[in-house]
Design a protein around this motif. Structure first.
Motif, short mmCIF file in Angstrom:
data_model
loop_
_atom_site.label_atom_id
_atom_site.label_comp_id
_atom_site.label_asym_id
_atom_site.label_seq_id
_atom_site.Cartn_x
_atom_site.Cartn_y
_atom_site.Cartn_z
N THR A 250 0.83 -1.20 0.00
CA THR A 250 0.00 0.00 0.00
C THR A 250 0.86 1.25 0.00
OG1 THR A 250 -1.76 -1.16 1.18
CG2 THR A 250 -1.80 1.25 1.25
N PHE A 251 1.90 1.25 0.81
CA PHE A 251 2.81 2.40 0.91
C PHE A 251 3.43 2.71 -0.46
CE2 PHE A 251 7.01 4.19 1.90
CZ PHE A 251 6.62 5.27 2.67
N PHE A 252 4.00 1.70 -1.11
CA PHE A 252 4.63 1.92 -2.41
C PHE A 252 3.62 2.25 -3.50
CE2 PHE A 252 8.26 -0.88 -0.80
CZ PHE A 252 9.02 0.23 -0.45
N ASP A 253 2.45 1.63 -3.45
CA ASP A 253 1.40 1.92 -4.44
C ASP A 253 0.93 3.36 -4.35
OD1 ASP A 253 1.54 -0.64 -5.43
OD2 ASP A 253 -0.31 -1.34 -4.46
N GLU A 254 0.78 3.87 -3.13
CA GLU A 254 0.33 5.25 -2.95
C GLU A 254 1.37 6.25 -3.45
OE1 GLU A 254 -2.70 6.45 -2.15
OE2 GLU A 254 -3.27 4.34 -2.25
N ILE A 255 2.64 5.98 -3.22
CA ILE A 255 3.69 6.84 -3.76
C ILE A 255 3.63 6.84 -5.28
CG2 ILE A 255 6.19 7.11 -4.04
CD1 ILE A 255 6.49 6.16 -1.14
N THR A 256 3.50 5.66 -5.87
CA THR A 256 3.44 5.54 -7.32
C THR A 256 2.23 6.27 -7.90
OG1 THR A 256 4.55 3.40 -7.16
CG2 THR A 256 3.42 3.88 -9.22
N LEU A 257 1.07 6.11 -7.27
CA LEU A 257 -0.14 6.77 -7.76
C LEU A 257 -0.01 8.29 -7.70
CD1 LEU A 257 -2.94 4.53 -6.21
CD2 LEU A 257 -2.34 4.77 -8.63
N ARG A 258 0.58 8.80 -6.64
CA ARG A 258 0.75 10.25 -6.49
C ARG A 258 1.71 10.78 -7.56
NH1 ARG A 258 -1.84 14.55 -4.97
NH2 ARG A 258 -1.68 14.53 -2.74
N LEU A 259 2.80 10.06 -7.81
CA LEU A 259 3.76 10.49 -8.83
C LEU A 259 3.14 10.41 -10.22
CD1 LEU A 259 7.08 8.92 -7.55
CD2 LEU A 259 6.34 11.29 -7.36
N ALA A 260 2.32 9.37 -10.47
CA ALA A 260 1.66 9.23 -11.76
C ALA A 260 0.70 10.38 -12.02
CB ALA A 260 0.93 7.90 -11.85
N ALA A 261 0.15 10.95 -10.94
CA ALA A 261 -0.76 12.09 -11.06
C ALA A 261 0.01 13.41 -11.08
CB ALA A 261 -1.76 12.09 -9.91
N ASN A 262 1.33 13.32 -11.34
CA ASN A 262 2.22 14.48 -11.41
C ASN A 262 2.32 15.19 -10.07
OD1 ASN A 262 4.12 15.75 -12.92
ND2 ASN A 262 2.72 17.26 -13.78
N GLY A 263 2.17 14.43 -8.98
CA GLY A 263 2.25 15.01 -7.65
C GLY A 263 3.64 14.85 -7.06
N ARG A 264 3.72 15.13 -5.77
CA ARG A 264 4.98 15.07 -5.03
C ARG A 264 4.71 14.37 -3.71
NH1 ARG A 264 8.00 19.01 -1.62
NH2 ARG A 264 10.18 18.65 -2.10
N VAL A 265 5.65 13.55 -3.26
CA VAL A 265 5.53 12.86 -1.98
C VAL A 265 6.71 13.27 -1.11
CG1 VAL A 265 5.46 10.63 -0.83
CG2 VAL A 265 4.36 10.91 -3.05
N GLU A 266 6.41 13.84 0.04
CA GLU A 266 7.47 14.29 0.94
C GLU A 266 7.39 13.51 2.24
OE1 GLU A 266 8.73 18.28 3.35
OE2 GLU A 266 7.86 18.52 1.36
N LEU A 267 8.49 12.90 2.63
CA LEU A 267 8.59 12.18 3.90
C LEU A 267 9.60 12.94 4.75
CD1 LEU A 267 8.82 8.59 2.39
CD2 LEU A 267 6.79 9.70 3.32
N ARG A 268 9.12 13.67 5.74
CA ARG A 268 9.98 14.53 6.57
C ARG A 268 11.16 13.75 7.13
NH1 ARG A 268 8.40 19.89 5.97
NH2 ARG A 268 6.17 19.85 5.68
N GLY A 269 12.33 14.31 7.01
CA GLY A 269 13.54 13.69 7.51
C GLY A 269 14.13 12.65 6.58
N PHE A 270 13.37 12.19 5.60
CA PHE A 270 13.85 11.18 4.67
C PHE A 270 14.15 11.81 3.31
CE2 PHE A 270 13.13 7.77 1.52
CZ PHE A 270 14.10 6.89 1.95
N GLY A 271 13.12 12.42 2.70
CA GLY A 271 13.32 13.05 1.40
C GLY A 271 12.02 13.24 0.66
N ALA A 272 12.14 13.67 -0.57
CA ALA A 272 10.97 13.95 -1.38
C ALA A 272 11.08 13.26 -2.74
CB ALA A 272 10.81 15.45 -1.58
#
Length: 92
Positions: A28-50
């Motif tokens: 679920t975690f990886f799928d949600e990141i992929t879906l957000r990027l496919a929608a031309n979005g951005r995923v930011e994980l504080r302290g880890f990266g974007a």
């Protein structure tokens, strides 16, 4: 670290969860990141990266085997920018 190692590590740290539950969480975690990027979005994980995407223009490339020119279409590619905390931990 590969995906199965991540699942195993999370199972070891959370014995109350079954391996099936942990696998579902990781998927679920990886799928949600992929879906957000496919929608031309951005995923930011504080302290880890974007995670984001960058546009690559169409270009003329070369087939390395034959040297023949090849048209390469424009595309979006994933991009990761490490966070400040991650960079600090890597460069101790």
């Amino acid at each position: 670290m590969i995906r199965s190692e991540l699942v195993q590590k999370l199972c070891d740290l959370n014995p109350e969860l079954t391996s099936h539950d942990v696998e579902a969480i990781v998927t679920t975690f990886f799928d949600e990141i992929t879906l957000r990027l496919a929608a031309n979005g951005r995923v930011e994980l504080r302290g880890f990266g974007a995670f984001s995407t960058r546009a690559r223009e169409a270009r003329v490339g070369r087939n390395p085997r034959t040297g023949e020119t090849v048209d390469v279409d424009a595309k979006r590619v994933p991009y990761f920018k490490p966070g400040k905390e991650m960079r600090a931990r890597l460069n101790v």
